[in-house]
Design a protein around this motif. Structure first.
Motif, PDB file in Angstrom:
ATOM      1  N   LYS A 119      84.035 -30.064 -14.673  1.00  0.00           N
ATOM      2  CA  LYS A 119      83.569 -28.682 -14.824  1.00  0.00           C
ATOM      3  C   LYS A 119      82.884 -28.447 -16.170  1.00  0.00           C
ATOM      4  O   LYS A 119      81.765 -27.958 -16.230  1.00  0.00           O
ATOM      5  CB  LYS A 119      84.732 -27.669 -14.743  1.00  0.00           C
ATOM      6  CG  LYS A 119      85.617 -27.749 -13.566  1.00  0.00           C
ATOM      7  CD  LYS A 119      86.639 -26.621 -13.607  1.00  0.00           C
ATOM      8  CE  LYS A 119      87.597 -26.665 -14.767  1.00  0.00           C
ATOM      9  NZ  LYS A 119      88.756 -27.515 -14.618  1.00  0.00           N
ATOM     10  N   THR A 120      83.624 -28.804 -17.238  1.00  0.00           N
ATOM     11  CA  THR A 120      83.116 -28.492 -18.568  1.00  0.00           C
ATOM     12  C   THR A 120      81.816 -29.231 -18.843  1.00  0.00           C
ATOM     13  O   THR A 120      80.855 -28.645 -19.348  1.00  0.00           O
ATOM     14  CB  THR A 120      84.179 -28.823 -19.630  1.00  0.00           C
ATOM     15  OG1 THR A 120      85.371 -28.113 -19.304  1.00  0.00           O
ATOM     16  CG2 THR A 120      83.721 -28.429 -21.008  1.00  0.00           C
ATOM     17  N   THR A 121      81.786 -30.502 -18.476  1.00  0.00           N
ATOM     18  CA  THR A 121      80.565 -31.272 -18.673  1.00  0.00           C
ATOM     19  C   THR A 121      79.404 -30.639 -17.929  1.00  0.00           C
ATOM     20  O   THR A 121      78.307 -30.486 -18.469  1.00  0.00           O
ATOM     21  CB  THR A 121      80.770 -32.725 -18.183  1.00  0.00           C
ATOM     22  OG1 THR A 121      82.025 -33.179 -18.643  1.00  0.00           O
ATOM     23  CG2 THR A 121      79.685 -33.625 -18.688  1.00  0.00           C
ATOM     24  N   PHE A 122      79.666 -30.239 -16.700  1.00  0.00           N
ATOM     25  CA  PHE A 122      78.617 -29.595 -15.919  1.00  0.00           C
ATOM     26  C   PHE A 122      78.122 -28.337 -16.622  1.00  0.00           C
ATOM     27  O   PHE A 122      76.922 -28.080 -16.695  1.00  0.00           O
ATOM     28  CB  PHE A 122      79.146 -29.251 -14.521  1.00  0.00           C
ATOM     29  CG  PHE A 122      78.261 -28.326 -13.750  1.00  0.00           C
ATOM     30  CD1 PHE A 122      77.067 -28.781 -13.209  1.00  0.00           C
ATOM     31  CD2 PHE A 122      78.597 -26.983 -13.584  1.00  0.00           C
ATOM     32  CE1 PHE A 122      76.236 -27.928 -12.510  1.00  0.00           C
ATOM     33  CE2 PHE A 122      77.771 -26.124 -12.887  1.00  0.00           C
ATOM     34  CZ  PHE A 122      76.586 -26.598 -12.351  1.00  0.00           C
ATOM     35  N   CYS A 123      79.056 -27.539 -17.157  1.00  0.00           N
ATOM     36  CA  CYS A 123      78.683 -26.297 -17.805  1.00  0.00           C
ATOM     37  C   CYS A 123      77.843 -26.535 -19.052  1.00  0.00           C
ATOM     38  O   CYS A 123      76.884 -25.820 -19.315  1.00  0.00           O
ATOM     39  CB  CYS A 123      79.935 -25.492 -18.168  1.00  0.00           C
ATOM     40  SG  CYS A 123      80.715 -24.788 -16.729  1.00  0.00           S
TER      41      CYS A 123
ATOM     42  N   GLN B 100      75.951 -29.047 -19.535  1.00  0.00           N
ATOM     43  CA  GLN B 100      74.627 -29.447 -19.065  1.00  0.00           C
ATOM     44  C   GLN B 100      73.787 -28.249 -18.645  1.00  0.00           C
ATOM     45  O   GLN B 100      72.588 -28.208 -18.876  1.00  0.00           O
ATOM     46  CB  GLN B 100      74.758 -30.418 -17.887  1.00  0.00           C
ATOM     47  CG  GLN B 100      74.995 -31.834 -18.334  1.00  0.00           C
ATOM     48  CD  GLN B 100      75.225 -32.744 -17.151  1.00  0.00           C
ATOM     49  OE1 GLN B 100      76.323 -32.795 -16.611  1.00  0.00           O
ATOM     50  NE2 GLN B 100      74.207 -33.441 -16.729  1.00  0.00           N
ATOM     51  N   PHE B 101      74.476 -27.286 -18.050  1.00  0.00           N
ATOM     52  CA  PHE B 101      73.793 -26.057 -17.639  1.00  0.00           C
ATOM     53  C   PHE B 101      73.212 -25.343 -18.863  1.00  0.00           C
ATOM     54  O   PHE B 101      72.072 -24.885 -18.863  1.00  0.00           O
ATOM     55  CB  PHE B 101      74.796 -25.170 -16.884  1.00  0.00           C
ATOM     56  CG  PHE B 101      74.436 -23.720 -16.774  1.00  0.00           C
ATOM     57  CD1 PHE B 101      73.488 -23.288 -15.851  1.00  0.00           C
ATOM     58  CD2 PHE B 101      75.050 -22.764 -17.580  1.00  0.00           C
ATOM     59  CE1 PHE B 101      73.176 -21.948 -15.735  1.00  0.00           C
ATOM     60  CE2 PHE B 101      74.742 -21.421 -17.471  1.00  0.00           C
ATOM     61  CZ  PHE B 101      73.793 -21.013 -16.551  1.00  0.00           C
ATOM     62  N   LEU B 102      73.991 -25.295 -19.934  1.00  0.00           N
ATOM     63  CA  LEU B 102      73.521 -24.654 -21.162  1.00  0.00           C
ATOM     64  C   LEU B 102      72.401 -25.478 -21.803  1.00  0.00           C
ATOM     65  O   LEU B 102      71.402 -24.937 -22.274  1.00  0.00           O
ATOM     66  CB  LEU B 102      74.680 -24.495 -22.150  1.00  0.00           C
ATOM     67  CG  LEU B 102      75.817 -23.570 -21.732  1.00  0.00           C
ATOM     68  CD1 LEU B 102      76.881 -23.523 -22.810  1.00  0.00           C
ATOM     69  CD2 LEU B 102      75.305 -22.164 -21.444  1.00  0.00           C
TER      70      LEU B 102
END
Lengths: 261, 337
Positions: A25-29, A31-33
């Motif tokens: 989750k955190t990694t994905f987030c 990356q989103f930023l």
């Protein structure tokens, strides 16, 4: 991932990213930023679970761009030590630093002096102040589950979350709200208030950890209805939207899982 | 305190057994078929489902069906801001500009002491046509206060302005969570249902279910419930629709496949899928049957935890065939007095 979402998220709306720990989750987030930063947008990471220095360590492999992600540290480490301060004071004392600035001794003395009374309410006030100064277009809150635990349960918590989500959409930021996988018998307010839910799963299949991601809900857009395999590599999380997850995993989706963890 | 009079005192008359003259079409032919023509006018109904099952779309079709026949229809937005509803429905290619909308979405709470004003003085009903593409901002003067009472007041006022025939409350889950104090939840909700039937509007209330549905008050109070389902069948996502309850009318007891596509919602009239034939018992107002979707045996659910090769009994375990509904075709009625 964007392929699963038929092009991406709809701007200005709040979304929920749910998943068990270690599911990406955190990694994905981040990356989103990072994607936003690359496009010249302002991005804010609200960190509740992790001190910024650790976060920075953990995502350094994503490249130099992460240095531009601003981070609002609301990590409640020093809570036990000191007296309470009012909501407004908390908002006034919280500092935003960029991921690059986050030093290893992130917990400064001044932070230890106060006790952050953290709740959806105080977070909303902090974000309001932050957004007045910087025009962010992407915000991640990691995680709402911790925020709820810290603020205690109750009627106020529900309305607080409602108000926080409303605040984010009025501020016209695209936001990702990180949560744990919810108890399936309980309806969490962020689940029905958000405009979409992306779920991250970590499953044990034949003694091997498999990860996959699914789009549970996405208002106003077509989306992939199947879970897709997810891998965490040196360059972040990668989703292959053309690949199907294995049969054993699909079979687990067949029943509504009571507990993935 | 009504008149004491029973059917036995009266000579048989066929008219009394067809008191429901005309049904209200839901706008989705497949669902109308399941409802034997549609909903009974003037009564409140629930459309329930977990997130992403298409509740708002089904509710909006119901309004559009009325609007296209020249009726005046009202959408009460409670959790999604109207500008987003508009954009979402336009993505289906639907023109919802003739639908009246009341924006009952709550404001941002301000946690300092600004005076709170009644929402009815702040917001007016308008059509979707007048909804701006951006979100309504919380007034500078502070948030407007919405409770179930103000919503009721507004509905009463609005009924005097226009004779609405159809109304959608999207969602009644938000209404319960954010607009009612917990201590008076049941009573307030009941009076809300009462108001809707007193006003004589055919109402559709959406209910968001948790992943494992529990029996809840809205479903008990509503005169009928249409439930939307989605689950994985081992190959992909399957959607279905059931009529859980329908007072005063016979209805289809079979789950029918539902399609949610770029063109909107549709329900096929036949059941080609084996899985779709899970029959559902309908013990109205008893403990609702565990959802057929989630009814899969617990062994299967536990399977993921084991590191051993997963071999759940899966599809072959058929549900115990529930007894056929016994109240089908019994004219119930009478609730909407």
């Amino acid at each position: 991932m964007d392929q699963m979402l038929d092009g991406g998220l709809i701007p200005g709306r709040p979304y929920v990213v749910a998943g068990s720990y270690g599911s990406g989750k955190t990694t994905f987030c981040v990356q989103f930023l990072q994607q936003g930063v690359r496009q010249g947008e302002r991005a804010l990471f609200v960190s509740i679970d992790e001190p910024p220095a650790e976060l920075r360590e953990n995502v350094r492999f994503l490249g130099w761009d992460v240095g531009k992600i601003r981070i609002l540290d609301v990590h409640p480490a020093a809570k036990a030590y000191s007296k309470r301060v009012s909501l407004v004071e908390v908002a006034a004392q919280r500092a935003v630093g960029s991921l690059r600035d986050a030093r290893a001794d992130a917990k400064t003395e001044s932070m230890k002096q106060m006790s952050p009374d953290l709740s959806p309410q105080s977070l909303q006030l902090m974000l309001k102040q932050e957004l007045q100064e910087v025009k962010y277009s992407r915000v991640v809150i990691d995680s709402l589950t911790s925020l709820k635990r810290l603020s205690g349960e109750g009627e106020d918590s529900d309305t607080g979350i409602m108000s926080l989500l409303r605040f984010l959409s009025e501020a016209n930021v695209t936001s990702l709200i990180v949560t744990d996988l919810p108890d399936p018998t309980v309806l969490e307010p962020e689940m029905f208030l958000s405009r979409g839910i992306i779920k991250f799963h970590r499953l044990m299949v034949a003694s091997k950890t498999e990860r996959c991601v699914s789009v549970e809900k996405f208002r106003g857009s077509a989306h992939d209805s199947l879970p897709r395999p997810l891998t965490i590599t040196k360059s972040g999380v990668a989703v292959d939207a053309n690949k199907k997850v294995g049969k054993p995993i699909l079979r687990m989706f067949q029943a509504v899982p009571v507990d993935f963890r | 305190m009504g008149n004491l009079c029973s059917d036995r005192d009266l000579p048989f008359h066929p008219a009394r057994h067809s008191m429901i003259k005309e049904k209200v079409k839901t706008g989705i032919p497949g669902i109308d078929n399941m409802l034997e023509g549609g909903l009974i006018p003037g009564r409140p109904y629930v459309v329930s489902g977990t997130s992403g099952t298409g509740k708002t779309a089904v509710a909006m079709r119901f309004l559009l069906e009325g609007a296209s026949a020249g009726e005046q229809v009202l959408y009460v937005a409670m959790d999604e801001p109207p500008n987003e509803v508009k954009a979402n429905m336009e993505s289906f290619g639907w023109d919802i500009s003739a639908v009246y909308v009341f924006d009952a979405t709550p404001d941002i709470l301000s946690y300092d002491k600004t005076p709170v004003r009644d929402v009815s003085t702040e917001r007016k009903v308008c059509t979707f046509k007048a909804i701006a593409p951006s979100i309504r901002r919380t007034s500078e003067k502070g948030p407007a206060d919405i409770t179930i009472n103000t919503v009721q007041e507004i509905l009463k006022q609005e009924m005097k302005v226009r004779k609405y025939t159809r109304i959608v409350i999207d969602s009644v889950t938000s209404l319960r969570r954010f607009y009612i104090r917990t201590s008076e939840e049941y009573l307030a909700l009941q009076s809300f249902f009462r108001l809707l039937s007193d006003l004589g509007i055919t109402a559709v209330l959406t209910v968001q279910l948790p992943e494992v549905p529990k029996p809840d008050a809205e479903s008990l109070m509503a005169r009928g419930e249409i439930r939307l389902h989605k689950w994985f069948d081992g190959k992909g996502l399957v959607r279905g629709v059931t009529v859980e309850k329908f007072r005063g009318s016979s209805h289809d007891a079979t789950m029918r496949p539902l399609k949610l596509t770029a063109e909107g919602v549709s329900v096929r009239l036949t059941t080609p899928k084996k899985r779709g034939e899970v029959k559902k018992a309908e013990p109205v107002e008893q403990e609702p049957t565990p959802d057929a979707v989630q009814q899969t045996p617990p062994e299967e659910v536990k399977a993921p935890v084991e590191p051993a090769p997963v071999a759940p009994p899966a599809q072959d375990v058929s549900q115990p065939e529930p007894p056929p509904p016994d109240d089908n075709g019994t004219p119930g009625g009478g609730e909407a007095t």
